[in-house]
Motif scaffolding. Structure first.
Motif, mmCIF file in Angstrom:
data_model
loop_
_atom_site.group_PDB
_atom_site.id
_atom_site.type_symbol
_atom_site.label_atom_id
_atom_site.label_comp_id
_atom_site.label_asym_id
_atom_site.label_seq_id
_atom_site.Cartn_x
_atom_site.Cartn_y
_atom_site.Cartn_z
ATOM 1 N N PHE B 89 27.819 31.959 15.924
ATOM 2 C CA PHE B 89 28.535 31.117 17.417
ATOM 3 C C PHE B 89 27.707 29.763 17.428
ATOM 4 C CE2 PHE B 89 29.311 35.576 18.220
ATOM 5 C CZ PHE B 89 30.560 35.396 18.825
ATOM 6 N N GLU B 90 28.510 28.859 17.589
ATOM 7 C CA GLU B 90 27.974 27.458 17.877
ATOM 8 C C GLU B 90 27.850 27.435 19.274
ATOM 9 O OE1 GLU B 90 25.963 24.589 15.886
ATOM 10 O OE2 GLU B 90 27.581 25.736 14.627
ATOM 11 N N LEU B 91 26.814 27.127 20.017
ATOM 12 C CA LEU B 91 26.760 27.038 21.597
ATOM 13 C C LEU B 91 27.022 25.420 21.954
ATOM 14 C CD1 LEU B 91 23.962 29.113 21.949
ATOM 15 C CD2 LEU B 91 26.243 29.914 21.954
ATOM 16 N N PHE B 97 21.961 25.700 33.870
ATOM 17 C CA PHE B 97 21.937 27.031 34.659
ATOM 18 C C PHE B 97 21.637 26.329 36.205
ATOM 19 C CE2 PHE B 97 20.547 29.101 30.841
ATOM 20 C CZ PHE B 97 21.364 30.233 30.889
ATOM 21 N N HIS B 98 22.045 27.388 36.948
ATOM 22 C CA HIS B 98 21.821 26.991 38.581
ATOM 23 C C HIS B 98 20.437 26.744 38.895
ATOM 24 C CE1 HIS B 98 25.234 30.179 38.976
ATOM 25 N NE2 HIS B 98 25.786 28.952 38.406
ATOM 26 N N THR B 106 14.396 23.921 33.629
ATOM 27 C CA THR B 106 13.660 22.692 33.165
ATOM 28 C C THR B 106 14.624 22.282 31.766
ATOM 29 O OG1 THR B 106 12.304 24.054 31.535
ATOM 30 C CG2 THR B 106 11.784 23.551 33.908
ATOM 31 N N ARG B 107 15.641 23.306 31.439
ATOM 32 C CA ARG B 107 16.324 23.018 30.220
ATOM 33 C C ARG B 107 17.666 23.477 30.264
ATOM 34 N NH1 ARG B 107 16.784 27.573 27.628
ATOM 35 N NH2 ARG B 107 15.756 29.302 27.792
ATOM 36 N N THR B 108 18.654 22.744 29.475
ATOM 37 C CA THR B 108 19.861 23.428 29.352
ATOM 38 C C THR B 108 20.084 24.796 28.750
ATOM 39 O OG1 THR B 108 20.280 21.891 27.374
ATOM 40 C CG2 THR B 108 20.981 21.310 29.526
ATOM 41 N N MET B 109 21.196 25.382 28.623
ATOM 42 C CA MET B 109 21.443 26.613 27.848
ATOM 43 C C MET B 109 21.145 26.454 26.302
ATOM 44 S SD MET B 109 24.514 29.324 27.441
ATOM 45 C CE MET B 109 24.960 28.483 26.053
ATOM 46 N N LEU B 182 22.629 35.387 30.736
ATOM 47 C CA LEU B 182 21.660 35.069 31.755
ATOM 48 C C LEU B 182 20.843 34.013 31.170
ATOM 49 C CD1 LEU B 182 20.883 38.989 32.385
ATOM 50 C CD2 LEU B 182 22.423 37.486 33.257
ATOM 51 N N SER B 183 19.651 33.584 32.191
ATOM 52 C CA SER B 183 18.962 32.593 31.522
ATOM 53 C C SER B 183 17.375 33.307 31.100
ATOM 54 C CB SER B 183 18.484 31.740 32.867
ATOM 55 O OG SER B 183 17.351 31.042 32.669
#
Lengths: 321, 531
Positions: B89-91, B97-98, B106-109, B182-183
């Motif tokens: 999977f290419e994200l 995140f909320h 502090t970062r994106t997914m 989830l984070s």
């Protein structure tokens, strides 16, 4: 005065003691995992000490201490009950006066017929009728809850009418009116019982007072009926009504549970019913004791209030009546 | 004083005529049917309503609502290896995140979050696996751990799932509302402070709304997530008003206290469609109700007997009287909207005369008596199972078969099913994924008997072979061919009589737009707005 208060407190403590014994025995019978050392006295001692320190146990359903849950929920019920009493006084006293003045007349019959209907009608049915007509048909009032859920009002006192005004949200007045709208129908249902009681009491005592000689003297002085009622009649007729209002509190609280369930009012009624469904024994027991203690306390408070207001009652202080 | 009373009396009239206020025009209220047991859909029971999932979370892939095929989600694209054993999977790189009072990302997914989310479910040694009970019913039922060998990060935004055996239903499983991401950063913080449980109660996701407040049995409050990767939701606030009674939900919808209502009852469909302020969405759900014959017990092992009983049942009446026309007649287990549906099969037409004849030909000792077991309440796939059983009983009497109805509470019925104590059973199935495998495997594979979802206790090597072969194939056309074969096989053997597919109803007020509801019962408020 002091001795009288002590006397009243005595009755309060004894009643509460008997209640706790009943609750304790029930709990011993019902709950299998209740710590049971065999010695009933030492068990009771442990139990009552826990209760006195405010430890009603932990609710199985929420995982919180029962007292915390009750204190979070009870203001909703209390708000409803107090509003009902306010409404019943606002409606009941004038109606009672009119009925009392025209005893045997058409107005009296009219008011008393409505009163009788009010006493006899079952609360849940009345609630549903009001809901169907005013909410579903006319769309004037909401069918459930305390406030529109989009209003996010932080809890300060637990009384929505106060919390909305205390909040700093830009929509606080809107929210206040919205919670008034939500209160309207449940209050009306709940107010029927104390209103009928107030009407009957005021009617009886006004009727009684109006026959007395000092009223006749006032009439002879040339005062009109309104002045007589205002200056003489009510002053003597109202104080005896107060303790009966206190006695009504228990009934109102019981009806409140039904009303709350019908209107999904998040008060102690649905909470107790839910605890029963979940067999949450500590919650049921804690709720029962809390309500009982509250009703007793309310009775005592109205008694003392009566004492302060009614000079005739003060005779009791000196053992004269 | 009199003026005050007059004011108080006119107050409701004034306020009821008031225009829509600022707060109301920027928020929506949804009357949901129950408190969630947790805010992590991974832990949810398959029967629970998963209304919160698509507000708070996203999945790697999703179902395209119009074509029912798999479309991109958090993963912008994916590649399946030639042998079908590896899925890469290419994200997307812009997923935020909320940010809540209890967690600031502090970062994106990235790949770490995906790996964390699935490893938690799969591996018992994972530090978060046993948090909140460690049970993942959906992943258990779909035998996730027996399928997936490993989940690896092979780049900052690239993840690989390695499988033990090829299984094309994997993507459909990943598209369900259970398979959320989830984070990992949030989890790490919780691990440091030792508050593991919080991950399932104070949720952090990537969905269009973020969590604000939860009062059990009362409400759930959500707030707009501005950084939502598909653009912030039009509404600032979303509130779930938890109302278990359908009657009350409808009342609130009529008075406007709710804007959208969960699960209208079949009997309410008429009221809703006749009300000027309300609208109703109707789509065929992935649900089917049926009447199973216990093939372990003679004479129900005889296909002639099963066919005779099936021909005796007047299903149109059941549709009218039990479903109030909120269902469509089922000609097979799959709903007509499924891509594997076989439209060329003829159905068993209602004919008591033919039924009697078939019963005589079957050589069974007459008069025949049987039991019909049924659950007591309403099920997602059947508004009233008991009433359905009564109609079946009545129809059977016409062909001289004496039926006894036995109503049981859910856990008792479960026990009867495990023991196989019944002759016949009024039952059904709510699929959780759109893949046809989710209909046939639980119902007819030999393994499913012990999972007590195979209510006809059907076990045939031929059918098992077909079911297993279908999930190994990667290309659609041969898969469809096999599923059609399965359907015609089932039509001939008739281990159970399909009755109806219930329609998925969704009621809402006329001023609500762009509401997106899934055929599995969930609802998505990402684009919904009030006008």
């Amino acid at each position: 005065m002091f001795i009288y208060i002590i006397r009243r407190l005595n009755v309060f403590v004894i009643t509460l003691f008997l209640l706790s014994v009943v609750a304790f025995l029930l709990q011993r019978q019902v709950i299998t995992d209740f710590v049971n050392t065999g010695n009933i006295l030492s068990d009771y001692q442990r139990y009552i000490l826990a209760m006195l320190s405010g430890n009603f146990g932990t609710s199985l359903a929420s995982g919180n201490p029962v007292l915390t849950d009750i204190l979070a929920i009870f203001p909703a019920t209390l708000e409803l009950c107090l509003m009902a009493f306010v409404v019943s006084i606002l409606i009941g006293i004038p109606c009672g006066i009119f009925a009392g003045l025209s005893r045997g007349g058409a107005v009296d019959y009219g008011i008393m017929t409505i009163t009788l209907m009010g006493v006899s009608v079952p609360a849940f049915w009345f609630a549903m009728l009001l809901m169907m007509f005013f909410s579903l048909h006319l769309g004037w009032f909401p069918v459930s809850g305390r406030i529109g859920l989009l209003y996010d009002i932080p809890v300060i006192t637990g009384f929505n009418l106060i919390d909305t005004l205390l909040s700093t949200k830009p929509y606080k007045y809107e929210a206040f009116f919205d919670s008034l709208l939500h209160l309207a129908l449940p209050t009306l249902v709940l107010a029927t019982i104390p209103t009928t009681e107030v009407i009957r009491q005021v009617r009886a005592s006004i009727g009684e007072e109006m026959d007395k000689n000092y009223i006749k003297a006032a009439q002879a002085k040339g005062l009109n009926t309104f002045q007589i009622i205002k200056r003489h009649g009510l002053r003597n007729a109202l104080p005896p009504v107060i303790p009966s209002l206190g006695l009504q509190f228990g009934r109102v609280l019981t009806t409140a549970m039904i009303t709350e369930t019908v209107f999904s009012w998040p008060g102690i009624g649905p909470w107790m019913v839910n605890s029963i469904y979940l067999e949450d024994h500590s919650a049921i027991q804690g709720g029962m004791l809390f309500i009982a203690a509250f009703v007793l306390l309310a009775n005592m408070a109205t008694d003392l209030l009566h004492l302060l207001i009614d000079p005739l009652k003060r005779n009791e202080l000196y053992g004269k009546s | 004083m009199i003026r005050l009373i007059a004011l108080l009396l006119t107050l409701p009239i004034i306020t009821s005529c008031k225009q829509e206020t600022q707060v109301q025009s920027t928020g929506l209220v949804y009357c949901s049917n129950g408190s969630p047991t947790s805010f992590n859909p991974q832990l949810a029971q398959t029967g629970d309503s998963l209304d919160i999932s698509s507000q708070l979370y996203n999945t790697l892939v999703r179902l395209d609502p119009s074509t029912q095929t798999i479309a991109a989600g958090l993963a912008s694209e994916w590649h399946v290896s030639r042998d079908g054993l590896s899925y890469q999977f290419e994200l997307r790189q812009d997923i935020q995140f909320h940010s809540t009072p209890y967690f600031t990302p502090t970062r994106t997914m990235n790949a770490d979050d995906v790996v964390f989310s699935f490893q938690r479910v799969l591996f018992p040694t994972h530090p978060f696996h046993s948090v909140s009970g460690g049970l993942y019913p959906f992943f258990n039922n779909t035998q996730f751990s027996r399928l997936i060998k490993s989940i690896k990060k092979i780049g900052p935004y690239k993840v690989e799932f390695e499988l033990y055996r090829p299984d094309t239903s994997l993507l459909a499983n990943l598209a369900t509302e259970f398979a959320v991401v989830l984070s990992a950063e949030y989890a790490q913080q919780l691990q440091h402070s030792g508050k593991f449980n919080q991950i399932d109660h104070l949720p952090v996701g990537t969905g269009p709304y973020k969590f604000k407040q939860f009062l059990p049995d009362n409400l759930i409050r959500f707030e707009r997530h501005w950084g939502y990767w598909e653009g912030g939701a039009p509404m600032q606030q979303l509130v779930f008003d938890i109302t278990p009674s359908p009657t009350k939900r409808l009342a609130k919808l009529i008075t406007g206290e709710c804007d959208v209502m969960a699960y209208p009852a079949a009997s309410q469909a008429n009221v809703i469609s006749n009300h000027p302020d309300l609208l109703m969405n109707v789509q065929t759900g992935y649900k089917v109700s049926f009447w199973s014959f216990n093939s372990d017990r003679p004479p129900f092992d005889n296909p002639k007997v099963r066919k005779a009983l099936a021909t005796a049942i007047d299903r149109d009446t059941i549709l009218k009287a039990v479903y109030f026309n909120t269902g469509v007649a089922a000609h097979g287990l799959l709903p007509p909207t499924s891509w594997a549906y076989n439209p060329y099969l003829s159905d068993y037409a209602y004919s008591p005369k033919q039924a009697r004849q078939l019963l005589q030909e079957s050589g069974v000792k007459l008069p025949l008596s049987l039991t019909i077991y049924t659950p007591s309440g309403s099920e997602p796939y059947n508004p009233n199972s008991f009433k359905t059983a009564e109609f079946i009983q009545r129809d059977l009497r016409k062909i001289g078969v004496n039926a006894e109805i036995i109503v049981q509470e859910p856990h008792l019925l479960q026990h009867s099913i495990i023991m196989g104590k019944y002759d016949t059973l009024v039952s059904g199935w709510s699929a959780v994924t759109s893949d046809p495998d989710n209909f046939f495997r639980p119902q007819f594979s030999c393994n499913a008997i012990e999972n007590h979802t195979n209510t006809s206790r059907w076990c045939s090597t031929e059918l098992d072979g077909l079911i297993n072969r279908a999930v190994k194939l990667n290309r659609m056309v041969p898969r469809i061919r096999i599923y059609r074969e399965i359907q015609s096989h089932l039509r001939d053997e008739l281990p159970l009589l399909p009755i109806a597919h219930s329609l998925q109803l969704q009621a809402y007020r006329r001023d609500v737009h762009s509401l997106n509801s899934s055929p599995f019962g969930g609802v998505n408020f990402a684009g919904a707005y009030r006008n």
